[in-house]
Structure formats: C-alpha cells, structure tokens
Scaffold this motif. Structure first.
Motif, PDB file in Angstrom:
ATOM      1  N   PHE A  68     -14.617  11.119  -3.412  1.00 39.01           N
ATOM      2  CA  PHE A  68     -14.808   9.678  -3.233  1.00 39.01           C
ATOM      3  C   PHE A  68     -14.212   9.135  -1.939  1.00 39.01           C
ATOM      4  O   PHE A  68     -14.637   8.082  -1.472  1.00 39.01           O
ATOM      5  N   GLU A  69     -13.228   9.821  -1.379  1.00 37.73           N
ATOM      6  CA  GLU A  69     -12.572   9.303  -0.177  1.00 37.73           C
ATOM      7  C   GLU A  69     -13.590   9.038   0.925  1.00 37.73           C
ATOM      8  O   GLU A  69     -14.532   9.793   1.105  1.00 37.73           O
ATOM      9  N   GLU A  70     -13.381   7.960   1.629  1.00 43.32           N
ATOM     10  CA  GLU A  70     -14.200   7.511   2.761  1.00 43.32           C
ATOM     11  C   GLU A  70     -15.565   6.960   2.352  1.00 43.32           C
ATOM     12  O   GLU A  70     -16.402   6.704   3.209  1.00 43.32           O
ATOM     13  N   LEU A  71     -15.813   6.761   1.067  1.00 42.03           N
ATOM     14  CA  LEU A  71     -17.057   6.138   0.620  1.00 42.03           C
ATOM     15  C   LEU A  71     -16.827   4.657   0.389  1.00 42.03           C
ATOM     16  O   LEU A  71     -15.748   4.249  -0.045  1.00 42.03           O
ATOM     17  N   GLU A  72     -17.844   3.848   0.663  1.00 39.81           N
ATOM     18  CA  GLU A  72     -17.718   2.399   0.496  1.00 39.81           C
ATOM     19  C   GLU A  72     -17.469   1.994  -0.957  1.00 39.81           C
ATOM     20  O   GLU A  72     -16.855   0.966  -1.208  1.00 39.81           O
ATOM     21  N   ILE A  73     -17.933   2.785  -1.895  1.00 37.97           N
ATOM     22  CA  ILE A  73     -17.758   2.428  -3.312  1.00 37.97           C
ATOM     23  C   ILE A  73     -16.363   2.738  -3.815  1.00 37.97           C
ATOM     24  O   ILE A  73     -15.992   2.361  -4.915  1.00 37.97           O
ATOM     25  N   PHE A  74     -15.563   3.431  -3.007  1.00 37.98           N
ATOM     26  CA  PHE A  74     -14.213   3.839  -3.417  1.00 37.98           C
ATOM     27  C   PHE A  74     -13.202   2.772  -3.040  1.00 37.98           C
ATOM     28  O   PHE A  74     -13.173   2.304  -1.906  1.00 37.98           O
ATOM     29  N   LEU A  75     -12.363   2.398  -4.000  1.00 36.97           N
ATOM     30  CA  LEU A  75     -11.276   1.449  -3.761  1.00 36.97           C
ATOM     31  C   LEU A  75      -9.961   2.174  -4.015  1.00 36.97           C
ATOM     32  O   LEU A  75      -9.644   2.524  -5.154  1.00 36.97           O
ATOM     33  N   ASP A  76      -9.229   2.430  -2.958  1.00 30.77           N
ATOM     34  CA  ASP A  76      -7.970   3.167  -3.087  1.00 30.77           C
ATOM     35  C   ASP A  76      -6.848   2.195  -3.446  1.00 30.77           C
ATOM     36  O   ASP A  76      -6.284   1.536  -2.582  1.00 30.77           O
ATOM     37  N   ASP A  77      -6.548   2.120  -4.722  1.00 28.64           N
ATOM     38  CA  ASP A  77      -5.503   1.208  -5.204  1.00 28.64           C
ATOM     39  C   ASP A  77      -4.217   1.959  -5.558  1.00 28.64           C
ATOM     40  O   ASP A  77      -3.358   1.427  -6.258  1.00 28.64           O
ATOM     41  N   ARG A  78      -4.066   3.165  -5.019  1.00 29.01           N
ATOM     42  CA  ARG A  78      -2.839   3.929  -5.263  1.00 29.01           C
ATOM     43  C   ARG A  78      -1.696   3.286  -4.488  1.00 29.01           C
ATOM     44  O   ARG A  78      -1.895   2.736  -3.409  1.00 29.01           O
ATOM     45  N   PRO A  79      -0.481   3.368  -5.025  1.00 28.36           N
ATOM     46  CA  PRO A  79       0.660   2.823  -4.284  1.00 28.36           C
ATOM     47  C   PRO A  79       0.885   3.625  -3.004  1.00 28.36           C
ATOM     48  O   PRO A  79       0.619   4.826  -2.959  1.00 28.36           O
ATOM     49  N   ASP A  80       1.340   2.938  -1.987  1.00 27.49           N
ATOM     50  CA  ASP A  80       1.625   3.574  -0.710  1.00 27.49           C
ATOM     51  C   ASP A  80       2.831   4.491  -0.872  1.00 27.49           C
ATOM     52  O   ASP A  80       3.910   4.046  -1.259  1.00 27.49           O
ATOM     53  N   THR A  81       2.667   5.776  -0.558  1.00 26.09           N
ATOM     54  CA  THR A  81       3.754   6.729  -0.765  1.00 26.09           C
ATOM     55  C   THR A  81       4.925   6.505   0.185  1.00 26.09           C
ATOM     56  O   THR A  81       6.071   6.727  -0.197  1.00 26.09           O
ATOM     57  N   LEU A  82       4.659   6.036   1.398  1.00 25.63           N
ATOM     58  CA  LEU A  82       5.758   5.756   2.322  1.00 25.63           C
ATOM     59  C   LEU A  82       6.590   4.588   1.813  1.00 25.63           C
ATOM     60  O   LEU A  82       7.822   4.622   1.843  1.00 25.63           O
ATOM     61  N   ASP A  83       5.935   3.544   1.321  1.00 24.67           N
ATOM     62  CA  ASP A  83       6.677   2.411   0.749  1.00 24.67           C
ATOM     63  C   ASP A  83       7.534   2.858  -0.429  1.00 24.67           C
ATOM     64  O   ASP A  83       8.684   2.445  -0.562  1.00 24.67           O
ATOM     65  N   ALA A  84       6.983   3.705  -1.287  1.00 27.31           N
ATOM     66  CA  ALA A  84       7.731   4.185  -2.450  1.00 27.31           C
ATOM     67  C   ALA A  84       8.931   5.012  -2.001  1.00 27.31           C
ATOM     68  O   ALA A  84      10.034   4.869  -2.535  1.00 27.31           O
ATOM     69  N   TRP A  85       8.718   5.865  -0.991  1.00 26.30           N
ATOM     70  CA  TRP A  85       9.818   6.676  -0.494  1.00 26.30           C
ATOM     71  C   TRP A  85      10.913   5.778   0.092  1.00 26.30           C
ATOM     72  O   TRP A  85      12.095   5.969  -0.172  1.00 26.30           O
ATOM     73  N   CYS A  86      10.505   4.816   0.906  1.00 25.92           N
ATOM     74  CA  CYS A  86      11.487   3.905   1.513  1.00 25.92           C
ATOM     75  C   CYS A  86      12.253   3.135   0.449  1.00 25.92           C
ATOM     76  O   CYS A  86      13.469   2.971   0.543  1.00 25.92           O
ATOM     77  N   GLU A  87      11.549   2.669  -0.558  1.00 20.35           N
ATOM     78  CA  GLU A  87      12.205   1.920  -1.636  1.00 20.35           C
ATOM     79  C   GLU A  87      13.265   2.779  -2.315  1.00 20.35           C
ATOM     80  O   GLU A  87      14.362   2.327  -2.610  1.00 20.35           O
ATOM     81  N   GLU A  88      12.932   4.043  -2.544  1.00 19.86           N
ATOM     82  CA  GLU A  88      13.855   4.948  -3.228  1.00 19.86           C
ATOM     83  C   GLU A  88      15.027   5.362  -2.353  1.00 19.86           C
ATOM     84  O   GLU A  88      16.171   5.379  -2.795  1.00 19.86           O
ATOM     85  N   HIS A  89      14.747   5.690  -1.095  1.00 20.99           N
ATOM     86  CA  HIS A  89      15.778   6.272  -0.243  1.00 20.99           C
ATOM     87  C   HIS A  89      16.521   5.282   0.647  1.00 20.99           C
ATOM     88  O   HIS A  89      17.531   5.640   1.247  1.00 20.99           O
ATOM     89  N   LEU A  90      16.020   4.074   0.778  1.00 20.32           N
ATOM     90  CA  LEU A  90      16.691   3.097   1.636  1.00 20.32           C
ATOM     91  C   LEU A  90      17.280   1.945   0.831  1.00 20.32           C
ATOM     92  O   LEU A  90      17.572   0.892   1.373  1.00 20.32           O
ATOM     93  N   SER A  91      17.485   2.159  -0.447  1.00 20.93           N
ATOM     94  CA  SER A  91      18.003   1.093  -1.301  1.00 20.93           C
ATOM     95  C   SER A  91      19.428   0.686  -0.918  1.00 20.93           C
ATOM     96  O   SER A  91      19.875  -0.398  -1.272  1.00 20.93           O
ATOM     97  N   PHE A  92      20.138   1.549  -0.169  1.00 19.90           N
ATOM     98  CA  PHE A  92      21.504   1.230   0.241  1.00 19.90           C
ATOM     99  C   PHE A  92      21.549   0.166   1.342  1.00 19.90           C
ATOM    100  O   PHE A  92      22.581  -0.435   1.585  1.00 19.90           O
ATOM    101  N   LEU A  93      20.406  -0.081   2.002  1.00 20.28           N
ATOM    102  CA  LEU A  93      20.374  -1.103   3.055  1.00 20.28           C
ATOM    103  C   LEU A  93      20.445  -2.495   2.437  1.00 20.28           C
ATOM    104  O   LEU A  93      20.015  -2.707   1.304  1.00 20.28           O
ATOM    105  N   SER A  94      20.959  -3.445   3.190  1.00 21.53           N
ATOM    106  CA  SER A  94      21.018  -4.819   2.682  1.00 21.53           C
ATOM    107  C   SER A  94      19.602  -5.327   2.437  1.00 21.53           C
ATOM    108  O   SER A  94      18.645  -4.863   3.051  1.00 21.53           O
ATOM    109  N   SER A  95      19.460  -6.289   1.556  1.00 22.82           N
ATOM    110  CA  SER A  95      18.136  -6.804   1.222  1.00 22.82           C
ATOM    111  C   SER A  95      17.461  -7.417   2.445  1.00 22.82           C
ATOM    112  O   SER A  95      16.245  -7.323   2.598  1.00 22.82           O
ATOM    113  N   ASP A  96      18.237  -8.027   3.354  1.00 19.83           N
ATOM    114  CA  ASP A  96      17.649  -8.600   4.572  1.00 19.83           C
ATOM    115  C   ASP A  96      17.029  -7.511   5.451  1.00 19.83           C
ATOM    116  O   ASP A  96      15.938  -7.680   5.984  1.00 19.83           O
TER     117      ASP A  96
END
Length: 151
Positions: free
Chosen positions: A87-115
């Motif tokens: 299905f990838e690269e087809l117009e009928i495909f909607l990729d609604d998977r969570p962004d893996t980089l965002d998930a990684w950053c959320e998990e591994h950079l949680s020690f940073l201040s919220s700002d």
C-alpha cells in the motif's frame, strides 16, 4: 463526520466479495510484483493476498485505507508489514502510524525541561533564546542519550 472510527476486521472473511473488484485485482498484481522483487515465498504472497481480500471486502471504491486498519491483519496471521509494503506510496493509503522519531524522543528525552521539549517538538531544534538556533546534539552513553547544544 468529525472523526472516523477504525475498521474492525475481526470476523471479516477473505472469501467475502470485494466492494471494489478493480482495486482488489490491482493490489493483488502489485503484491505479486513486490513479492518477486523481494523474494517472498509463495506462502507469504498468498497470505498478503488474503489480507488484501479482507481489506477490499470492507472498503468502498475511493475510500482510503489506513495503516492502523492494515496492522489489524496480524490477528488473522497475515504479515501486516508486507501488506503495508503493497500500500505504501498509493493515493488510497493513509499512513496514520505514530512517528517513530517522535516516540523515541518522547521516551529518551523526557529528562529535558518541558520548555526545551516543546521547542524541540516544534522545530526539531533547540533555540538559544537570543534568536539563534542550534541543532539538537545527542550523545549516546551507557546510561542513555544526553542532549545539549553543540559545544
């Protein structure tokens, strides 16, 4: 409609008639081409085609098919990752998977201040506060990731 609820594929038979026979045939042919290029065994191609038939039994012509719906095929012993490839690269495909980089950053950079996390999420860069932006530098140590401005 304000939002779409995910399709429920449990109980959908691969023997049900497709709502869009042309799409079903096209996807099946595409799967065969990808299988040949990737060296999938015949059993894998058969499973992928079964997944395509299940999806085409519940989606009307022109309706977009979500990645989150395709991943449900795992419950029917269909290799969802291979179906996603079809299905990838087809117009009928909607990729609604969570962004893996965002998930990684959320998990591994949680020690940073919220700002700092908010600024990083907004632009992928850390601002100095004086209008100059510096790239986010990650160092990997045995204890985990350490973030900071270049230095």
């Amino acid at each position: 409609m304000l939002f779409e609820t995910p399709r429920e594929l449990r109980g959908v038979s691969s023997k049900a008639p497709p709502l869009d026979p042309q799409l079903s045939a096209s996807l099946s042919a595409r799967a065969a081409r990808i299988a040949e290029l990737r060296g999938w065994p015949p059993r894998t191609l058969g499973s992928v085609r079964r997944g395509i038939r299940i999806l085409c039994a519940v989606h009307r012509p022109g309706e977009r098919i979500r990645a989150s719906t395709i991943t449900q095929l795992t419950h029917t012993a269909v290799p969802a990752n291979h179906v996603l490839e079809v299905f990838e690269e087809l117009e009928i495909f909607l990729d609604d998977r969570p962004d893996t980089l965002d998930a990684w950053c959320e998990e591994h950079l949680s020690f940073l201040s919220s700002d700092v996390r908010t600024e990083h999420q907004r632009s992928g860069r850390i601002g100095s506060g004086a209008g100059t932006e510096h790239p986010l530098i990650l160092s990997f140590t045995p204890q985990g990731a350490v973030a900071g401005p270049p230095g």
